[in-house]
Design a protein around this motif. Sequence first.
Motif, PDB file in Angstrom:
ATOM      1  N   MET A   1      35.972   3.895 -15.834  1.00  0.00           N
ATOM      2  CA  MET A   1      35.770   3.455 -14.467  1.00  0.00           C
ATOM      3  C   MET A   1      34.389   3.880 -13.961  1.00  0.00           C
ATOM      4  O   MET A   1      33.726   3.129 -13.281  1.00  0.00           O
ATOM      5  N   LEU A   2      33.981   5.086 -14.307  1.00  0.00           N
ATOM      6  CA  LEU A   2      32.694   5.593 -13.865  1.00  0.00           C
ATOM      7  C   LEU A   2      31.548   4.826 -14.520  1.00  0.00           C
ATOM      8  O   LEU A   2      30.519   4.584 -13.891  1.00  0.00           O
ATOM      9  N   ARG A   3      31.765   4.371 -15.760  1.00  0.00           N
ATOM     10  CA  ARG A   3      30.739   3.584 -16.433  1.00  0.00           C
ATOM     11  C   ARG A   3      30.539   2.239 -15.735  1.00  0.00           C
ATOM     12  O   ARG A   3      29.417   1.768 -15.599  1.00  0.00           O
ATOM     13  N   ALA A   4      31.634   1.618 -15.315  1.00  0.00           N
ATOM     14  CA  ALA A   4      31.533   0.340 -14.604  1.00  0.00           C
ATOM     15  C   ALA A   4      30.807   0.517 -13.285  1.00  0.00           C
ATOM     16  O   ALA A   4      30.006  -0.346 -12.873  1.00  0.00           O
ATOM     17  N   LEU A   5      31.045   1.622 -12.621  1.00  0.00           N
ATOM     18  CA  LEU A   5      30.388   1.903 -11.351  1.00  0.00           C
ATOM     19  C   LEU A   5      28.884   2.069 -11.531  1.00  0.00           C
ATOM     20  O   LEU A   5      28.109   1.702 -10.647  1.00  0.00           O
ATOM     21  N   MET A   6      28.473   2.566 -12.683  1.00  0.00           N
ATOM     22  CA  MET A   6      27.047   2.738 -12.964  1.00  0.00           C
ATOM     23  C   MET A   6      26.329   1.393 -13.025  1.00  0.00           C
ATOM     24  O   MET A   6      25.124   1.313 -12.772  1.00  0.00           O
ATOM     25  N   TYR A   7      27.036   0.319 -13.371  1.00  0.00           N
ATOM     26  CA  TYR A   7      26.440  -1.014 -13.420  1.00  0.00           C
ATOM     27  C   TYR A   7      26.678  -1.796 -12.134  1.00  0.00           C
ATOM     28  O   TYR A   7      25.824  -2.570 -11.701  1.00  0.00           O
ATOM     29  N   ILE A   8      27.833  -1.625 -11.547  1.00  0.00           N
ATOM     30  CA  ILE A   8      28.187  -2.385 -10.348  1.00  0.00           C
ATOM     31  C   ILE A   8      27.360  -1.939  -9.139  1.00  0.00           C
ATOM     32  O   ILE A   8      26.908  -2.778  -8.353  1.00  0.00           O
ATOM     33  N   LEU A   9      27.156  -0.657  -8.971  1.00  0.00           N
ATOM     34  CA  LEU A   9      26.417  -0.145  -7.820  1.00  0.00           C
ATOM     35  C   LEU A   9      24.961  -0.638  -7.791  1.00  0.00           C
ATOM     36  O   LEU A   9      24.512  -1.170  -6.760  1.00  0.00           O
ATOM     37  N   PRO A  10      24.192  -0.528  -8.888  1.00  0.00           N
ATOM     38  CA  PRO A  10      22.823  -1.080  -8.846  1.00  0.00           C
ATOM     39  C   PRO A  10      22.799  -2.606  -8.670  1.00  0.00           C
ATOM     40  O   PRO A  10      21.927  -3.141  -8.002  1.00  0.00           O
ATOM     41  N   LEU A  11      23.785  -3.291  -9.253  1.00  0.00           N
ATOM     42  CA  LEU A  11      23.849  -4.741  -9.104  1.00  0.00           C
ATOM     43  C   LEU A  11      24.117  -5.115  -7.642  1.00  0.00           C
ATOM     44  O   LEU A  11      23.477  -6.016  -7.091  1.00  0.00           O
ATOM     45  N   ALA A  12      25.039  -4.417  -7.007  1.00  0.00           N
ATOM     46  CA  ALA A  12      25.335  -4.675  -5.593  1.00  0.00           C
ATOM     47  C   ALA A  12      24.117  -4.371  -4.727  1.00  0.00           C
ATOM     48  O   ALA A  12      23.803  -5.118  -3.793  1.00  0.00           O
ATOM     49  N   LEU A  13      23.413  -3.292  -5.028  1.00  0.00           N
ATOM     50  CA  LEU A  13      22.205  -2.934  -4.290  1.00  0.00           C
ATOM     51  C   LEU A  13      21.130  -4.010  -4.460  1.00  0.00           C
ATOM     52  O   LEU A  13      20.466  -4.400  -3.496  1.00  0.00           O
ATOM     53  N   THR A  14      20.987  -4.526  -5.663  1.00  0.00           N
ATOM     54  CA  THR A  14      20.006  -5.583  -5.932  1.00  0.00           C
ATOM     55  C   THR A  14      20.365  -6.854  -5.172  1.00  0.00           C
ATOM     56  O   THR A  14      19.495  -7.485  -4.560  1.00  0.00           O
ATOM     57  N   ILE A  15      21.621  -7.239  -5.203  1.00  0.00           N
ATOM     58  CA  ILE A  15      22.048  -8.445  -4.493  1.00  0.00           C
ATOM     59  C   ILE A  15      21.832  -8.287  -2.992  1.00  0.00           C
ATOM     60  O   ILE A  15      21.327  -9.185  -2.317  1.00  0.00           O
ATOM     61  N   TYR A  16      22.188  -7.129  -2.450  1.00  0.00           N
ATOM     62  CA  TYR A  16      22.019  -6.885  -1.019  1.00  0.00           C
ATOM     63  C   TYR A  16      20.531  -6.918  -0.640  1.00  0.00           C
ATOM     64  O   TYR A  16      20.147  -7.526   0.366  1.00  0.00           O
ATOM     65  N   ALA A  17      19.679  -6.288  -1.442  1.00  0.00           N
ATOM     66  CA  ALA A  17      18.237  -6.277  -1.160  1.00  0.00           C
ATOM     67  C   ALA A  17      17.655  -7.678  -1.272  1.00  0.00           C
ATOM     68  O   ALA A  17      16.807  -8.073  -0.468  1.00  0.00           O
ATOM     69  N   PHE A  18      18.121  -8.449  -2.244  1.00  0.00           N
ATOM     70  CA  PHE A  18      17.648  -9.823  -2.431  1.00  0.00           C
ATOM     71  C   PHE A  18      17.978 -10.672  -1.205  1.00  0.00           C
ATOM     72  O   PHE A  18      17.118 -11.372  -0.658  1.00  0.00           O
ATOM     73  N   ILE A  19      19.210 -10.595  -0.750  1.00  0.00           N
ATOM     74  CA  ILE A  19      19.624 -11.360   0.429  1.00  0.00           C
ATOM     75  C   ILE A  19      18.885 -10.882   1.676  1.00  0.00           C
ATOM     76  O   ILE A  19      18.442 -11.684   2.498  1.00  0.00           O
ATOM     77  N   ASP A  20      18.719  -9.570   1.801  1.00  0.00           N
ATOM     78  CA  ASP A  20      17.990  -9.017   2.938  1.00  0.00           C
ATOM     79  C   ASP A  20      16.541  -9.486   2.939  1.00  0.00           C
ATOM     80  O   ASP A  20      15.995  -9.857   3.981  1.00  0.00           O
ATOM     81  N   CYS A  21      15.931  -9.531   1.788  1.00  0.00           N
ATOM     82  CA  CYS A  21      14.541  -9.983   1.678  1.00  0.00           C
ATOM     83  C   CYS A  21      14.435 -11.466   2.039  1.00  0.00           C
ATOM     84  O   CYS A  21      13.514 -11.874   2.745  1.00  0.00           O
ATOM     85  N   LEU A  22      15.363 -12.275   1.569  1.00  0.00           N
ATOM     86  CA  LEU A  22      15.328 -13.706   1.879  1.00  0.00           C
ATOM     87  C   LEU A  22      15.526 -13.964   3.373  1.00  0.00           C
ATOM     88  O   LEU A  22      14.956 -14.902   3.922  1.00  0.00           O
ATOM     89  N   ASN A  23      16.333 -13.149   4.026  1.00  0.00           N
ATOM     90  CA  ASN A  23      16.605 -13.339   5.453  1.00  0.00           C
ATOM     91  C   ASN A  23      15.554 -12.729   6.365  1.00  0.00           C
ATOM     92  O   ASN A  23      15.585 -12.946   7.569  1.00  0.00           O
ATOM     93  N   THR A  24      14.623 -11.983   5.802  1.00  0.00           N
ATOM     94  CA  THR A  24      13.574 -11.355   6.597  1.00  0.00           C
ATOM     95  C   THR A  24      12.471 -12.367   6.871  1.00  0.00           C
ATOM     96  O   THR A  24      11.994 -13.027   5.951  1.00  0.00           O
ATOM     97  N   PRO A  25      12.053 -12.520   8.144  1.00  0.00           N
ATOM     98  CA  PRO A  25      10.917 -13.411   8.420  1.00  0.00           C
ATOM     99  C   PRO A  25       9.663 -12.945   7.689  1.00  0.00           C
ATOM    100  O   PRO A  25       9.477 -11.748   7.451  1.00  0.00           O
ATOM    101  N   GLU A  26       8.830 -13.888   7.334  1.00  0.00           N
ATOM    102  CA  GLU A  26       7.629 -13.611   6.527  1.00  0.00           C
ATOM    103  C   GLU A  26       6.726 -12.563   7.174  1.00  0.00           C
ATOM    104  O   GLU A  26       6.175 -11.709   6.491  1.00  0.00           O
ATOM    105  N   ASP A  27       6.606 -12.604   8.495  1.00  0.00           N
ATOM    106  CA  ASP A  27       5.688 -11.669   9.149  1.00  0.00           C
ATOM    107  C   ASP A  27       6.245 -10.255   9.266  1.00  0.00           C
ATOM    108  O   ASP A  27       5.545  -9.347   9.681  1.00  0.00           O
ATOM    109  N   GLU A  28       7.498 -10.039   8.881  1.00  0.00           N
ATOM    110  CA  GLU A  28       8.078  -8.696   8.917  1.00  0.00           C
ATOM    111  C   GLU A  28       8.087  -8.016   7.551  1.00  0.00           C
ATOM    112  O   GLU A  28       8.499  -6.875   7.429  1.00  0.00           O
TER     113      GLU A  28
END
Length: 130
Positions: A1-28
């Motif tokens: 279970m801990l091994r899966a968390l090692m992959y799921i957590l960075p993947l979730a962080l990447t997806i969240y950052a990707f969506i956050d970056c896309l939703n951020t206006p260019e000038d910000e």
Amino acid sequence: MLRALMYILPLALTIYAFIDCLNTPEDEAKHLPKVVWVIIILLFWIVGPIVWFAAGKMRRAPAGGRTPSEWHRNHRTEWVAPDDNPEFLKSLKDENDKDEAVLKDWEADLRRREEELKKREQDGDKDTES
């Protein structure tokens, strides 16, 4: 279970950052264009999102309550009640005129058919009298 968390957590962080970056206006987006930030987030899937959250985006509240959907809000047509919308009222009048024209045609056709029936009945009465 801990091994899966090692992959799921960075993947979730990447997806969240990707969506956050896309939703951020260019000038910000700070320091780099937004497209470059997206590439960094996707290529460096552990470090990229952390750098984005730390240095890539302005973290203060935007002036005037701006959101990613600001463009849509400014270019949206304002809602108007049907009674106040001249286009809607014109379309109702046009439909009403069209319906009245159809009704007049039907009435004229009905009168014509009634007259034809009366003529046939009168012709039939004349034939039976002879």
